[in-house]
Design an enzyme around this catalytic site. Sequence first.
Site, mmCIF file in Angstrom:
data_model
loop_
_atom_site.group_PDB
_atom_site.id
_atom_site.type_symbol
_atom_site.label_atom_id
_atom_site.label_comp_id
_atom_site.label_asym_id
_atom_site.label_seq_id
_atom_site.Cartn_x
_atom_site.Cartn_y
_atom_site.Cartn_z
ATOM 1 N N TYR A 1 6.956 6.589 7.355
ATOM 2 C CA TYR A 1 5.501 6.468 7.315
ATOM 3 C C TYR A 1 4.799 7.831 7.473
ATOM 4 C CZ TYR A 1 0.965 4.277 7.476
ATOM 5 O OH TYR A 1 -0.317 3.918 7.149
ATOM 6 N N ASP B 1 -13.312 -3.900 -8.027
ATOM 7 C CA ASP B 1 -12.423 -2.779 -7.739
ATOM 8 C C ASP B 1 -13.228 -1.636 -7.103
ATOM 9 O OD1 ASP B 1 -10.657 -0.740 -7.650
ATOM 10 O OD2 ASP B 1 -10.322 -0.611 -9.825
ATOM 11 N N ALA B 2 -13.033 -1.465 -5.814
ATOM 12 C CA ALA B 2 -13.823 -0.474 -5.056
ATOM 13 C C ALA B 2 -13.661 0.948 -5.599
ATOM 14 C CB ALA B 2 -13.419 -0.513 -3.588
ATOM 15 N N PHE C 1 -11.199 -7.291 -3.170
ATOM 16 C CA PHE C 1 -10.576 -7.458 -4.473
ATOM 17 C C PHE C 1 -9.760 -8.737 -4.386
ATOM 18 C CE2 PHE C 1 -8.024 -5.148 -7.955
ATOM 19 C CZ PHE C 1 -9.033 -5.343 -8.873
ATOM 20 N N ALA D 1 -6.545 -1.021 1.379
ATOM 21 C CA ALA D 1 -5.092 -0.840 1.295
ATOM 22 C C ALA D 1 -4.722 -1.376 -0.070
ATOM 23 C CB ALA D 1 -4.391 -1.598 2.409
ATOM 24 N N LYS E 1 -2.378 9.893 4.219
ATOM 25 C CA LYS E 1 -3.173 9.837 5.455
ATOM 26 C C LYS E 1 -3.594 11.242 5.901
ATOM 27 C CE LYS E 1 -3.184 5.335 5.946
ATOM 28 N NZ LYS E 1 -4.415 4.586 5.643
ATOM 29 N N SER F 1 -11.957 -8.128 3.379
ATOM 30 C CA SER F 1 -11.562 -9.539 3.353
ATOM 31 C C SER F 1 -10.336 -9.869 4.198
ATOM 32 C CB SER F 1 -11.311 -9.968 1.901
ATOM 33 O OG SER F 1 -10.195 -9.294 1.371
ATOM 34 N N VAL G 1 0.948 -6.900 11.813
ATOM 35 C CA VAL G 1 1.326 -7.643 10.612
ATOM 36 C C VAL G 1 0.080 -7.842 9.749
ATOM 37 C CG1 VAL G 1 2.284 -9.801 9.742
ATOM 38 C CG2 VAL G 1 3.027 -8.915 11.960
ATOM 39 N N THR G 2 0.078 -7.246 8.578
ATOM 40 C CA THR G 2 -0.959 -7.537 7.585
ATOM 41 C C THR G 2 -0.234 -7.640 6.249
ATOM 42 O OG1 THR G 2 -1.415 -5.241 6.996
ATOM 43 C CG2 THR G 2 -2.726 -6.157 8.797
HETATM 44 P P1 NAD Z 1 -4.965 -5.513 4.222
HETATM 45 O O1 NAD Z 1 -3.983 -5.633 3.131
HETATM 46 O O2 NAD Z 1 -4.966 -6.552 5.281
HETATM 47 O O3 NAD Z 1 -6.450 -5.444 3.611
HETATM 48 C C1 NAD Z 1 -6.769 -4.612 2.524
HETATM 49 C C2 NAD Z 1 -8.187 -4.878 2.049
HETATM 50 O O4 NAD Z 1 -8.447 -4.006 0.934
HETATM 51 C C3 NAD Z 1 -8.452 -6.305 1.546
HETATM 52 O O5 NAD Z 1 -9.720 -6.723 1.963
HETATM 53 C C4 NAD Z 1 -8.448 -6.156 0.015
HETATM 54 O O6 NAD Z 1 -9.252 -7.123 -0.652
HETATM 55 C C5 NAD Z 1 -9.033 -4.769 -0.122
HETATM 56 N N1 NAD Z 1 -8.710 -4.116 -1.390
HETATM 57 C C6 NAD Z 1 -7.485 -3.748 -1.861
HETATM 58 N N2 NAD Z 1 -7.611 -3.141 -3.062
HETATM 59 C C7 NAD Z 1 -8.943 -3.099 -3.336
HETATM 60 C C8 NAD Z 1 -9.701 -2.602 -4.420
HETATM 61 N N3 NAD Z 1 -9.129 -1.980 -5.455
HETATM 62 N N4 NAD Z 1 -11.036 -2.778 -4.393
HETATM 63 C C9 NAD Z 1 -11.647 -3.418 -3.336
HETATM 64 N N5 NAD Z 1 -10.971 -3.880 -2.287
HETATM 65 C C10 NAD Z 1 -9.640 -3.733 -2.280
HETATM 66 O O7 NAD Z 1 -4.754 -4.066 4.834
HETATM 67 P P2 NAD Z 1 -4.782 -3.477 6.324
HETATM 68 O O8 NAD Z 1 -3.402 -3.489 6.853
HETATM 69 O O9 NAD Z 1 -5.875 -4.071 7.116
HETATM 70 O O10 NAD Z 1 -5.107 -1.949 6.002
HETATM 71 C C11 NAD Z 1 -6.413 -1.415 6.041
HETATM 72 C C12 NAD Z 1 -6.339 0.040 6.451
HETATM 73 O O11 NAD Z 1 -5.803 0.132 7.775
HETATM 74 C C13 NAD Z 1 -5.410 0.875 5.563
HETATM 75 O O12 NAD Z 1 -5.954 2.163 5.420
HETATM 76 C C14 NAD Z 1 -4.143 0.947 6.396
HETATM 77 O O13 NAD Z 1 -3.352 2.068 6.085
HETATM 78 C C15 NAD Z 1 -4.729 1.053 7.781
HETATM 79 N N6 NAD Z 1 -3.800 0.731 8.884
HETATM 80 C C16 NAD Z 1 -3.051 -0.414 8.873
HETATM 81 C C17 NAD Z 1 -2.163 -0.663 9.907
HETATM 82 C C18 NAD Z 1 -1.281 -1.893 9.930
HETATM 83 O O14 NAD Z 1 -0.325 -1.941 10.698
HETATM 84 N N7 NAD Z 1 -1.587 -2.901 9.148
HETATM 85 C C19 NAD Z 1 -2.069 0.232 10.982
HETATM 86 C C20 NAD Z 1 -2.886 1.351 10.999
HETATM 87 C C21 NAD Z 1 -3.743 1.599 9.941
#
Ligand code: NAD
Length: 382
Positions: free
Chosen positions: A234, A112-113, A75, A141, A243, A51, A269-270
């Site tokens: 990190y 909850d996945a 979620f 995440a 990781k 999402s 940025v997320t």
């Molecule tokens: P995000 O917070 O934007 O998205 C997380 C997603 O996980 C959402 O869709 C949320 O609904 C879902 N979620 C969370 N808990 C859940 C649960 N219990 N059940 C079902 N769905 C659930 O996160 P993001 O930054 O896109 O991170 C995604 C992946 O990418 C992570 O593994 C993160 O470590 C990795 N990552 C992120 C970055 C960054 O800079 N943002 C960089 C490299 C890697």
Amino acid sequence: MVVEPKVRGFICTTAHPVGCEKAVKEQIDYVKSKGKMSGACAKKVLVLGSSMGYGLASRISAAFGMGAATLGVMFDKPGSVNKTGTSGWYNTKAFEKFAAEENLYAKTINGDAYSEECKKEVIDTIKADLGKVDMVVYSLAAPRRTVGDVVYKSVLKTTGAPYTNKTIDLRNNTVSEITIEPANAEEIEATVKVMGGEDWEMWIEALKEADAIESNTVTIAYSYIGPEITHPMYYEGSIGRAKDDLLESSRKITKSGIRAYISVNKALVTQSSAAIPIVPLYISILYKVMKEHGTHEGCIEQMQRLFKRISENDLNLDDEGRIRMDDLEMKPEIQAEVSEIWEKLNQDNFKEFTDIDGYWKDFYALFGFGIDGVDYSADVEV
Ligand code: NAD
């Protein structure tokens, strides 16, 4: 109601449905502007964490770049009479609407996945609607994971000795020093439970057992490495341990017969990355330097490029067997400029040397705010 942003530190507790829809449409238009992917395109894609952020961008790339049917898991919360839903909820409604307009299958399970029930519901849906999936994206995440009666909570801490460096306090845009205390063994273990690979392996096993996964499936999970200044926080921190475990899981899954990859993505940025100390300050410098070099990418540019590489089998793995989507971030000339700025950065000069405005623009956009062409004074149905 008229929806306004309510920001508390690194969290925004409201989301704008029209803004989210427009932001999703922009991501879709970007993928479409790059043309249909050729080569080995997945046709039925399961996206766990679909999402927001990288998961949403993956789903959009699979659907609108590969023409795939997508089943998402998120979620999130819907809106109520006087409270907005989460941005992930609105993003998903928008995604489903635009997918339907192009006759692309798109269903989403809100649950909850990590739970058995969610796995069962997803598998039942696959069996009923798709037969089998041929790609699984693992992009969760999460701050916690419940297993039976135990709730594991992930922490964002260093390991070994305390670590002191610069950070930005997002509540008031001030640059200061922060000391990150090391996680203890129990906290590291909990972080690995939440953000490591165990649940990813469980998903693949469950799909196999139910005969709901093609033998030529590619599964992919996301990781981050980054430069040395962020390593204690990190890469060598509690999240880095998780990781490492994720990488180990990719090897185990591959051994079990399903090709599994880790893609190391760019820092962006997320909602999740905003919560990590030190990293947002690094991101705001990185944005400035990469924008000046014309190499800045957001989630959708990263994922469109990744999915294209997967479809063309152009993986170019590193020594550890990982796909490196952080290639542009880690270019020596980019990192040299970032380090130079990092050294001299302080409260007085940080507006000049960072793209803090770009950081905040992206942050608000995560929740559907500050999107061009949206009338934020209008009443909207939440
Ligand atoms: P995000 O917070 O934007 O998205 C997380 C997603 O996980 C959402 O869709 C949320 O609904 C879902 N979620 C969370 N808990 C859940 C649960 N219990 N059940 C079902 N769905 C659930 O996160 P993001 O930054 O896109 O991170 C995604 C992946 O990418 C992570 O593994 C993160 O470590 C990795 N990552 C992120 C970055 C960054 O800079 N943002 C960089 C490299 C890697």
